[in-house]
Design a protein around this motif. Sequence first.
Motif, PDB file in Angstrom:
ATOM      1  N   TYR A 109       1.490  -1.203   0.058  1.00  0.00           N
ATOM      2  CA  TYR A 109      -0.302   0.286  -0.240  1.00  0.00           C
ATOM      3  C   TYR A 109       1.193   1.095   0.112  1.00  0.00           C
ATOM      4  O   TYR A 109       1.225   1.932   1.250  1.00  0.00           O
ATOM      5  CB  TYR A 109      -0.825  -0.309   1.174  1.00  0.00           C
ATOM      6  CG  TYR A 109      -1.607  -1.182   1.356  1.00  0.00           C
ATOM      7  CD1 TYR A 109      -2.676  -1.327   0.217  1.00  0.00           C
ATOM      8  CD2 TYR A 109      -1.296  -1.700   2.186  1.00  0.00           C
ATOM      9  CE1 TYR A 109      -3.403  -2.471   0.051  1.00  0.00           C
ATOM     10  CE2 TYR A 109      -2.504  -2.938   2.463  1.00  0.00           C
ATOM     11  CZ  TYR A 109      -3.511  -3.018   1.176  1.00  0.00           C
ATOM     12  OH  TYR A 109      -4.001  -4.597   1.604  1.00  0.00           O
ATOM     13  N   HIS A 156       5.026  -3.228  -5.314  1.00  0.00           N
ATOM     14  CA  HIS A 156       4.708  -2.459  -6.045  1.00  0.00           C
ATOM     15  C   HIS A 156       6.010  -1.663  -6.948  1.00  0.00           C
ATOM     16  O   HIS A 156       7.105  -2.464  -7.247  1.00  0.00           O
ATOM     17  CB  HIS A 156       4.978  -0.663  -5.417  1.00  0.00           C
ATOM     18  CG  HIS A 156       2.614  -0.643  -6.152  1.00  0.00           C
ATOM     19  ND1 HIS A 156       2.497  -0.010  -7.300  1.00  0.00           N
ATOM     20  CD2 HIS A 156       1.810  -0.487  -5.280  1.00  0.00           C
ATOM     21  CE1 HIS A 156       1.665  -0.349  -7.130  1.00  0.00           C
ATOM     22  NE2 HIS A 156       0.546  -0.132  -5.842  1.00  0.00           N
ATOM     23  N   ILE A 200      -4.970  -5.152  -6.017  1.00  0.00           N
ATOM     24  CA  ILE A 200      -3.837  -5.188  -6.649  1.00  0.00           C
ATOM     25  C   ILE A 200      -3.448  -5.905  -7.497  1.00  0.00           C
ATOM     26  O   ILE A 200      -2.890  -6.158  -7.910  1.00  0.00           O
ATOM     27  CB  ILE A 200      -2.501  -4.775  -5.151  1.00  0.00           C
ATOM     28  CG1 ILE A 200      -1.285  -4.557  -5.617  1.00  0.00           C
ATOM     29  CG2 ILE A 200      -2.757  -5.242  -4.150  1.00  0.00           C
ATOM     30  CD1 ILE A 200      -1.437  -2.778  -6.198  1.00  0.00           C
ATOM     31  N   THR A 247      -5.142  -5.984 -10.238  1.00  0.00           N
ATOM     32  CA  THR A 247      -4.586  -5.405 -11.002  1.00  0.00           C
ATOM     33  C   THR A 247      -2.822  -5.920 -11.852  1.00  0.00           C
ATOM     34  O   THR A 247      -2.929  -5.745 -12.917  1.00  0.00           O
ATOM     35  CB  THR A 247      -4.156  -4.215 -10.489  1.00  0.00           C
ATOM     36  OG1 THR A 247      -5.275  -3.683  -9.684  1.00  0.00           O
ATOM     37  CG2 THR A 247      -3.859  -3.299 -10.441  1.00  0.00           C
ATOM     38  N   ASP A 276      -7.361  -0.233  -1.099  1.00  0.00           N
ATOM     39  CA  ASP A 276      -6.841   0.252  -1.314  1.00  0.00           C
ATOM     40  C   ASP A 276      -7.332   0.875  -2.984  1.00  0.00           C
ATOM     41  O   ASP A 276      -6.425   1.118  -4.477  1.00  0.00           O
ATOM     42  CB  ASP A 276      -5.539  -0.021  -1.948  1.00  0.00           C
ATOM     43  CG  ASP A 276      -5.737  -1.802  -1.924  1.00  0.00           C
ATOM     44  OD1 ASP A 276      -6.792  -2.132  -2.514  1.00  0.00           O
ATOM     45  OD2 ASP A 276      -4.269  -1.944  -2.913  1.00  0.00           O
ATOM     46  N   GLN A 277      -8.799   0.112  -3.233  1.00  0.00           N
ATOM     47  CA  GLN A 277      -9.461  -0.295  -5.186  1.00  0.00           C
ATOM     48  C   GLN A 277      -9.067   0.907  -5.338  1.00  0.00           C
ATOM     49  O   GLN A 277      -8.990   1.486  -6.354  1.00  0.00           O
ATOM     50  CB  GLN A 277     -10.294  -1.070  -5.309  1.00  0.00           C
ATOM     51  CG  GLN A 277     -10.162  -2.093  -4.673  1.00  0.00           C
ATOM     52  CD  GLN A 277     -11.316  -3.514  -3.569  1.00  0.00           C
ATOM     53  OE1 GLN A 277     -12.789  -2.239  -4.220  1.00  0.00           O
ATOM     54  NE2 GLN A 277     -10.905  -4.048  -2.345  1.00  0.00           N
ATOM     55  N   ASN A 291      -5.865   2.116  -7.050  1.00  0.00           N
ATOM     56  CA  ASN A 291      -5.192   1.485  -7.381  1.00  0.00           C
ATOM     57  C   ASN A 291      -6.329   1.812  -8.659  1.00  0.00           C
ATOM     58  O   ASN A 291      -5.187   1.225 -10.229  1.00  0.00           O
ATOM     59  CB  ASN A 291      -5.816  -0.459  -7.297  1.00  0.00           C
ATOM     60  CG  ASN A 291      -4.801  -0.489  -6.453  1.00  0.00           C
ATOM     61  OD1 ASN A 291      -4.121  -0.129  -5.286  1.00  0.00           O
ATOM     62  ND2 ASN A 291      -5.305  -1.609  -5.205  1.00  0.00           N
TER      63      ASN A 291
END
Lengths: 105, 394
Positions: free
Chosen positions: B138, B186, B305, B308, B326-327, B330
């Motif tokens: 995150y 990430h 994530i 994604t 977190d969408q 994202n």
Amino acid sequence: MLALFLSRGGRRPVSLGGPLTWSPEAQAFASELASLLQLAGEDRFDPGVSLFDDWALDSLQAFEMIVIVESMAGATVPPPVLPELFTVGDAYGYYRSLRAEPPSV
Amino acid sequence: MAARKVLVSTFGSAGDLFPLIPFIDRLMARGDEVTVATRRGLGLYLRAHGVRTVGLGDGSELRVVHDPRIFSTRFDGWESWHRTVDRYVAATLEADAATVRSVIESWEPDAVVTSGFATAARLAALEAKVPQVEVSIYPQHVRLGASNVRFARRFRRVAEQVAGRELSTADGARVVWGAPPDVLLHDPVLLGSEPSVGARPVGFPYWDTIPGTAGDEGAVRAFVSAGGPVVFVTLGSFIGVATSEVWLDAARVVAALGVRAVFVGARGRWADEHLGDCRDILCSGFVPLSEHLPGAAAIVHHGGIGTTFGAIHAGVPAVVLAQAFDQPFNSRLVAAAGVGVASSRDSLETDLRTVLDGRAAVDTERVRSALIPPSEATASLTDLVDAAISQKRL
């Protein structure tokens, strides 16, 4: 989702707790399990009752069931191998085996 | 190198766990011992993968999938996190901390690796002074905004009660949010110039190689190969359980556009009743996207994530319907990087049509080719953990 763990290979379950006596404790376990799975109106608690054909668990409930049985048994460290549970008797046998011999790290 | 003992802990969804699995595999392959302390539901994935687990939570966290108040995009998804922590992390924190403490005392790990809401493990590691490595997926947790600092302060008091002593501000932020992380899983190509990012991203170790059922795998393969464009729709590991109206929206849209679709994760009684008559929709349980998604015309997903990155690796344009956590963040990354479109329930039909017609500004190949390979990301994480063990601190 995790019915894959329960259906992989189509194997019949191994007995996890040895021969079962369907005691009042077992009956109470089955009743509590049905309640925690929110199976309203379910009154079939015999060891031979199929979790999928009779109780009609879907894949998510099957996933929940393993977690619920392990929580009921107080198993902080669950066995490394996933159980194969097809009947109410299998679920009780699994519960009983966890109670008798809790795994540890 | 002598074999080491590493305790890994995460408390979240499959999206939190899956990127850690290549790292766990790597440690075990070189002879290290690994135990993972995680909520019981997530532990099932690990046990199927041959990894030893310790169960956190009392099973009540399973109810999160039926808790509609968790699924919120308010405050950019932070409301979901606040509610998760309040209702499902704090509720069992004392018992979970005791469990992890007991594992640390009896098993004596060389390091504790934490991610997500592994608050109990962070607390126990801090108390036991075991080297701890914080891994985050995150980026928005790297620098906390004012409301999250306030929230962290409140939750810190809960953590202090469990610890039985006061925590410093820095220890509080670390225990509650894992902030700042030591490793950000990430990818720079997706993060671009995202201003909230402060830690160095080492890449994202995408992993989804858990097999689906033979029946689902075969059915999806046959459906996709039957010809014509196919759209995949997925809402991740548990969001799909509660957001049935999103499945229905998606069903209406694919019917309106005349495309065939695979609904991954839409299973069970509900799906049979509501989608069973849709001839052009195949409902399946979990199937690995890395295996089945390449070649699809598009994917509609929730912006988790893992999904994604799965879509980018498959080279498939995404239409993102953020639901929580977190969408929303994202979905903005997806749009900014040019690998898809940030959509909404109202604009889903238009957005999917634009993507299928090739009119969206999407170039998945450019981004895919620039991604840090998952194996490199895993190697970087392993190196950092090794360094922490060697130095006893990062």
